[in-house]
Design a protein around this motif. Structure first.
Motif, PDB file in Angstrom:
ATOM      1  N   ASP A 325       0.841  -1.203   0.000  1.00  0.00           N
ATOM      2  CA  ASP A 325       0.000   0.000   0.000  1.00  0.00           C
ATOM      3  C   ASP A 325       0.875   1.252   0.000  1.00  0.00           C
ATOM      4  O   ASP A 325       0.442   2.327   0.406  1.00  0.00           O
ATOM      5  CB  ASP A 325      -0.945   0.008   1.205  1.00  0.00           C
ATOM      6  CG  ASP A 325      -0.198  -0.013   2.541  1.00  0.00           C
ATOM      7  OD1 ASP A 325       1.052  -0.154   2.534  1.00  0.00           O
ATOM      8  OD2 ASP A 325      -0.856   0.122   3.591  1.00  0.00           O
ATOM      9  N   GLU A 351      -1.440   3.418  -8.612  1.00  0.00           N
ATOM     10  CA  GLU A 351      -2.074   3.101  -7.326  1.00  0.00           C
ATOM     11  C   GLU A 351      -3.561   2.795  -7.525  1.00  0.00           C
ATOM     12  O   GLU A 351      -4.117   1.922  -6.839  1.00  0.00           O
ATOM     13  CB  GLU A 351      -1.885   4.263  -6.359  1.00  0.00           C
ATOM     14  CG  GLU A 351      -0.442   4.438  -5.888  1.00  0.00           C
ATOM     15  CD  GLU A 351      -0.265   5.679  -5.024  1.00  0.00           C
ATOM     16  OE1 GLU A 351      -1.245   6.117  -4.384  1.00  0.00           O
ATOM     17  OE2 GLU A 351       0.859   6.217  -4.996  1.00  0.00           O
ATOM     18  N   SER A 355      -5.387  -0.797  -6.755  1.00  0.00           N
ATOM     19  CA  SER A 355      -6.629  -0.943  -5.993  1.00  0.00           C
ATOM     20  C   SER A 355      -7.647  -1.770  -6.770  1.00  0.00           C
ATOM     21  O   SER A 355      -8.356  -2.610  -6.194  1.00  0.00           O
ATOM     22  CB  SER A 355      -7.200   0.443  -5.672  1.00  0.00           C
ATOM     23  OG  SER A 355      -8.374   0.343  -4.898  1.00  0.00           O
ATOM     24  N   HIS A 358      -6.871  -5.388  -6.315  1.00  0.00           N
ATOM     25  CA  HIS A 358      -7.307  -5.869  -4.999  1.00  0.00           C
ATOM     26  C   HIS A 358      -8.816  -6.103  -4.980  1.00  0.00           C
ATOM     27  O   HIS A 358      -9.293  -7.095  -4.392  1.00  0.00           O
ATOM     28  CB  HIS A 358      -6.908  -4.868  -3.916  1.00  0.00           C
ATOM     29  CG  HIS A 358      -5.464  -4.935  -3.518  1.00  0.00           C
ATOM     30  ND1 HIS A 358      -4.896  -6.050  -2.945  1.00  0.00           N
ATOM     31  CD2 HIS A 358      -4.471  -4.014  -3.606  1.00  0.00           C
ATOM     32  CE1 HIS A 358      -3.618  -5.816  -2.694  1.00  0.00           C
ATOM     33  NE2 HIS A 358      -3.340  -4.590  -3.081  1.00  0.00           N
TER      34      HIS A 358
END
Length: 376
Positions: A325, A351, A355, A358
């Protein structure tokens, strides 16, 4: 070690930094220059690198800690000289440790000295063998050239810590065996210190109001020996070879796709897509008329390309997920829009895609947002 304080701006906030002199080897010459060490774990040593890359530069001798006789050295606008019988004070491992300590200190985290003092406090409260070994490990983790200063006492320096950390019969100050008397004197020293300074041993660094976490850098990259030799992090470069099928076309990498999609002419777009290298694609697109409103489209187009890259290339998705992260900084020498020398849009978009990955793994959605089926 002491240096001047500085800072750099990243996405609207200031990252504190500290300088330290070092030698950078370029060719056969060692150049005396400033390292600039930042709270987010970036180090400017000629170019901006993260801590892992900095360690590789030190281990390889690019950031030098030893010098051969006859080597040429230079201090810009000051002097040049020839090395002879040099006496380095800091080993490669200790320089790496010092820089990591500087990052921790700038970020408001305990550094190796703080961790050693905490272990010392635990041992003094409960003098077990387990706590002594933990103290010894913490003491040895402090860069050797910084141990002298850990107690803030230049009369005793660090010998009391060595004496209790090594234990009776262990190797103490100067390689001498720690005697019972030496061990007892060290304990008396600490008892007196605690009596005169309530709360000692204290930490130098306290948690800051805004935690600065280590960032990960996607460095500039060329592959003279092929991409097989490149560190995995280079897979996050837009120029890294990876097929992607997006906007009803096939491209060899994100950068080539970006340049192809930026132009208005269909024939030129096909030629750019077939360019042998991203650099050739950039040259073909550089002076060509751009799509109307391209500046307003570019972030969304880039995000679509990145989503295609990482959804279609699972190994590269693992590299991106491996950044955890942490903030992603994308180093770009030219331009002020995409890289860390400007707005760092590439780091921010990576980033977002991370995400997305994920979310997909969590099963919240089956696939990332799909690009349009064609581009005309």
């Amino acid at each position: 070690m002491g240096g001047r304080r500085t800072s750099r701006q990243v996405e609207g906030h200031e990252i504190a930094g500290m300088t330290r002199l070092a030698f950078i080897k370029n060719g056969r010459t060692y150049f005396l220059t400033e390292l600039v060490i930042y709270a987010d774990g970036m180090v400017d040593c000629g170019n901006l690198v993260d801590l892992d890359e900095f360690e590789r530069k030190v281990r390889s001798g690019r950031v030098a800690t030893t010098f051969e006789d006859g080597a040429q050295a230079s201090a810009h606008h000051l002097a040049g000289w020839t090395m002879s019988s040099s006496q380095p004070w800091v080993s490669a491992g200790d320089l790496i440790g010092e820089v990591r300590d500087t990052v921790d200190g700038l970020a408001g985290r305990p550094d190796s000295t703080d961790r050693c003092l905490a272990a010392l406090g635990s041992y003094l409260d409960d003098q077990t063998e387990v706590n002594r070994q933990a103290l010894l490990d913490a003491y040895l983790a402090v860069p050797a050239h910084l141990r002298t200063y850990m107690l803030g006492d230049m009369d005793y320096r660090d010998w009391p810590v060595q004496a209790v950390a090594a234990g009776i019969g262990g190797d103490g100050p100067g390689g001498t065996k720690v005697s019972e008397g030496m061990h007892a004197r060290a304990l008396v020293y600490f008892a007196d210190r605690r009596a005169s300074e309530p709360g000692w041993p204290w930490r130098k660094h306290r948690a800051s109001d805004r935690e600065v976490r280590p960032a990960v850098l996607v460095p500039q990259a060329v592959y003279p020996q092929g991409v097989e030799t490149a560190p995995p992090i280079h897979g996050l470069r837009n120029s890294y070879p990876c097929r992607l099928d997006v906007f009803d076309a096939d491209f060899p990498d994100v950068e080539t796709a970006w340049h192809a999609l930026s132009v208005l002419d269909d024939d030129l777009r096909a030629r750019i897509a077939a360019a042998p290298r991203p650099y050739d694609a950039m040259k073909l697109a550089r002076d060509a008329p751009k799509r109307p409103g391209w500046d307003a489209l570019r972030e969304s187009v880039m995000l679509t390309l990145l989503r295609a890259k990482y959804s279609q290339n699972p190994l590269l998705a693992e590299v991106l997920l491996g950044t955890g992260d942490r903030e992603i900084h994308y180093d770009e020498f030219t331009g002020s829009h995409w890289g860390t020398r400007g707005r760092n849009w590439m780091g921010r978009l990576l980033e977002v895609v991370r995400s997305d990955l994920h979310v997909n793994r969590a099963g919240l959605i089956s696939d990332g947002p799909a690009p349009s089926s064609s581009w005309r």
